[in-house]
Design a protein around this motif. Sequence first.
Motif, short mmCIF file in Angstrom:
data_model
loop_
_atom_site.label_atom_id
_atom_site.label_comp_id
_atom_site.label_asym_id
_atom_site.label_seq_id
_atom_site.Cartn_x
_atom_site.Cartn_y
_atom_site.Cartn_z
N PRO A 35 1.24 -1.04 -0.22
CA PRO A 35 -0.61 0.26 0.12
C PRO A 35 0.73 1.40 -0.12
CG PRO A 35 -0.14 -0.90 2.02
CD PRO A 35 1.06 -1.50 0.99
N ILE A 36 2.34 1.40 0.97
CA ILE A 36 3.10 2.47 0.75
C ILE A 36 4.58 1.82 -0.38
CG2 ILE A 36 4.67 3.49 2.40
CD1 ILE A 36 1.53 3.97 2.64
N VAL A 37 4.04 3.27 -1.25
CA VAL A 37 5.61 3.10 -2.41
C VAL A 37 6.06 3.88 -2.24
CG1 VAL A 37 4.53 1.85 -3.62
CG2 VAL A 37 3.69 4.17 -3.65
N ILE A 38 7.51 4.11 -2.84
CA ILE A 38 8.44 4.40 -2.59
C ILE A 38 7.87 5.94 -3.85
CG2 ILE A 38 10.74 6.09 -3.41
CD1 ILE A 38 11.54 3.55 -1.90
N SER A 39 8.02 6.99 -4.19
CA SER A 39 7.08 7.99 -5.13
C SER A 39 8.31 8.79 -5.73
CB SER A 39 5.99 8.73 -5.06
OG SER A 39 6.36 9.36 -3.31
N ILE A 138 15.59 1.35 -0.33
CA ILE A 138 15.16 0.69 0.24
C ILE A 138 13.61 0.61 1.07
CG2 ILE A 138 14.81 -2.04 0.41
CD1 ILE A 138 17.68 -2.05 -0.14
N LEU A 139 12.18 0.76 0.89
CA LEU A 139 11.29 0.89 1.43
C LEU A 139 11.04 -0.72 2.60
CD1 LEU A 139 8.82 2.40 3.20
CD2 LEU A 139 7.41 1.62 1.48
N ALA A 147 9.20 -3.64 0.49
CA ALA A 147 7.63 -3.33 0.24
C ALA A 147 7.62 -2.80 -1.24
CB ALA A 147 7.16 -1.92 1.07
N ASP A 148 9.19 -2.03 -1.43
CA ASP A 148 9.70 -0.83 -2.44
C ASP A 148 10.67 -0.88 -2.05
OD1 ASP A 148 8.72 -0.30 -4.78
OD2 ASP A 148 7.79 1.64 -4.05
N SER A 149 11.32 -0.73 -3.90
CA SER A 149 12.61 -0.29 -4.24
C SER A 149 12.53 0.98 -5.11
CB SER A 149 13.63 -1.90 -3.92
OG SER A 149 13.38 -2.11 -5.22
N VAL A 150 13.75 1.77 -5.58
CA VAL A 150 13.48 2.16 -6.81
C VAL A 150 15.61 2.51 -6.18
CG1 VAL A 150 13.74 5.13 -6.92
CG2 VAL A 150 11.83 3.57 -6.06
N ILE A 151 16.20 2.24 -7.65
CA ILE A 151 17.63 2.36 -8.17
C ILE A 151 17.87 3.79 -8.56
CG2 ILE A 151 19.49 2.02 -9.31
CD1 ILE A 151 18.61 -0.94 -9.71
N ILE A 152 18.66 4.63 -8.07
CA ILE A 152 18.95 5.63 -8.41
C ILE A 152 20.01 5.86 -9.68
CG2 ILE A 152 20.19 8.39 -7.55
CD1 ILE A 152 19.17 6.86 -4.84
N GLU A 153 19.58 6.54 -10.47
CA GLU A 153 20.96 6.68 -11.98
C GLU A 153 22.03 6.95 -11.39
OE1 GLU A 153 19.55 8.14 -15.47
OE2 GLU A 153 17.95 7.06 -15.43
N GLY A 154 22.37 6.48 -12.13
CA GLY A 154 24.16 6.78 -11.33
C GLY A 154 24.34 7.95 -11.75
#
Length: 733
Positions: A35-39, A138-139, A147-154
């Motif tokens: 229900p919760i995501v990294i936006s 990472i969340l 629950a969610d994850s995002v890779i930050i561009e280099g």
Amino acid sequence: MKREKQLAYICIIFISVFAIYIVKSCLYNDEKESPIVISEVCPHNVTAAYDDNGDYGADYIELYNRSDNTVNLKGWGLSDSSDDLRKFVFDDFIIEPGQCIIAWCSENTDDISAYRDDYVPVDAHGLTFHLSNGEKCILTDSYGNIADSVIIEGNLEDNKVMALTKQNPNSCVVSEPSPYYIDDAITTVERKIDSPEYSIDGGWFEDTITVELSAKEGDIYYTLDGSVPNENSYKYTDPIIIDNRTEEPNIYSNIGGISSENHYLPDYNVDKGTVLKAIAISEDGASDVVSESYFVGLSESDYEGMSIVSISFDPDDFFGYDRGIYVYGKVHDLLYAKYDMDKADIDDISYANFGKIGRGWEREINIEVLSSDHEKIFDQLAGIRIHGGWTREQNQKNFQIYARDEYDGNGLFNYDFFGNGNIYNKLMLRGGGSTDTYVTKIRDVFAQSLVSDRAVGAQRSIPCIVFLNGEYWGLYNLQETIGTSYIEEYYGVPYGNVVIIKNGESRTDDPKDVLLYDEVVVFATENDMSIVENYREFEKQVDIQSLIDYYAIETYVGNSDAYKNNYAVWRSRDPGLSEYEDCKWRWLLFDLDDSCGMNMGANTADIDSFVTGNWYDNNPLNGDVLFTALCANQEFRERFASSFVEIATNNFDYETVSTKLWAKADIYRAATINSNNRFRGDMWLDEYPGFEGYEAPYDDDDYGQDIGLIDAFFRERAGYIINYMYEDFGIAK
């Protein structure tokens, strides 16, 4: 039977544990079911977003509740490492359906005990890690599952973010920041086309003019109020007639919520110019916005001898609730939503949009300048911030103007504004100090002009009348600022080798530079300066004549706002080949407004400014530890006394000063009267010697009286202060 029950219990426990395991393991077999995501993730926040205290700069992670239910984040975690998923763990933190909250990589400095009972935070502070390009954000949920994850561009640039959009809700992509909400779509970069051209350049005109616009491709859209044009603006079809707009209703001059000191707004139509901004837009591209300012049919006598500065901007950048730098705005409301002000020990002015400082509160402008004979001499994109301390609370605020490559490729203002051959990367527009703003506006610039030959830095200035988005905004002084480009121009020290300390803060490289100056003060105060060896050691670290000139000038004019406040010192960081790369501290003058008879009981001619009158109880011989320590040395006292008399005799000779004062006053007269009527109204200045009997409107008699008070100060000052100096120093005449 007992054994069968035990086996049954064991089976039940096993099944329960197994069920919990299955639920826990399968809870988010796809991260995007959470229900919760990294936006949104911003690892380089310079101007991207400010927190619930109005401060930019910290990395941040935005979380979005995409469900239909309220979620308590207690036990949820954030991290930048798969090896340690629980670097930050939320306490009780509610996030409503459809709501975004932001977690900041900064410590929580709030006084939580002073929070309002009904305060519900939308920001979390205290993330102990910082974000970097190429990392994974990472969340984890309250069970520790990802629950969610995002890779930050280099190669993510400053102020760019990894973000979800409504168009693409399942994965974060590089985007512009949109803190606390989800953007509809990624902003695409359009093809750049040529900007429109004007048939007549901006400037000063006696009669109505007609301006034609042309573009090589696309349609032209324009505005006349300084706002940024787009497809919804006027579409150019016919030549544009530009005349005197003064009779049109005030727009920006009627905006309230800009001041705590004086709430007066003009009850008449202020003078107006026309800021014509234009953009060319085609099916697949758009041009840069271009701008020209036209001043048509205004009174020659009101502007005689005055330069004109036109500043145009997106109105939201000055007066908008979220971003406006000239208003109380959102920052002020955030403060009162958070704190019970009866419990909180907080300066609420520091928590207004106009009270915030730093790069994040800089806004882009177009600045155009007409010379004193009203010829256009300068046009450039730049950055602007509100400048000053107490003056931020006034309705006529001061500005710092910054040249930056990012705006238009110009890192300097490539024009010699002050006729001394110098160019700078920063300039100041200053309406006056906390009181002289509403009186003469010349105390600071006039006093500095009298001592420009001394061993202390002084700011050059020119008077100008400012228009904001075409509306008259009063009389200002365009001044040099005491930054690295100033030091490089006047002293030949490369800007990269300069350390500047202003009011106890580093204005150059490292905050630790403050210790370099503090060490000098500590040395003087902890070692007996009457001992020759100690004094000689101090001389190695300080330009003694510069120090003497600073204290002598400030004391003579009776500046109540000096020594502890409004002081600036500089030195070269390392030794070099030029004369001033000797690592010795030198002094710079600024803000001499509270001087020269400005305040009763503080700086009238008869005040002994060596021992009284300073706002901070930091008088040279009564509170200022550095000067008092040095006065233990006989050589220093005699050198100071000699320099003081020299300055009094040469720089502050009454006949010379009086002639210069009234000549300068004649230049400022009409502009000062008009400016005071625009901003002062019927405001009384209780501590000002000329306040009794004042009635609006401000007129020529009021102006003559106010200049006369400065004249009387210099006429009488030497007879008092020189005698005080000899008595206080114990030196025979």
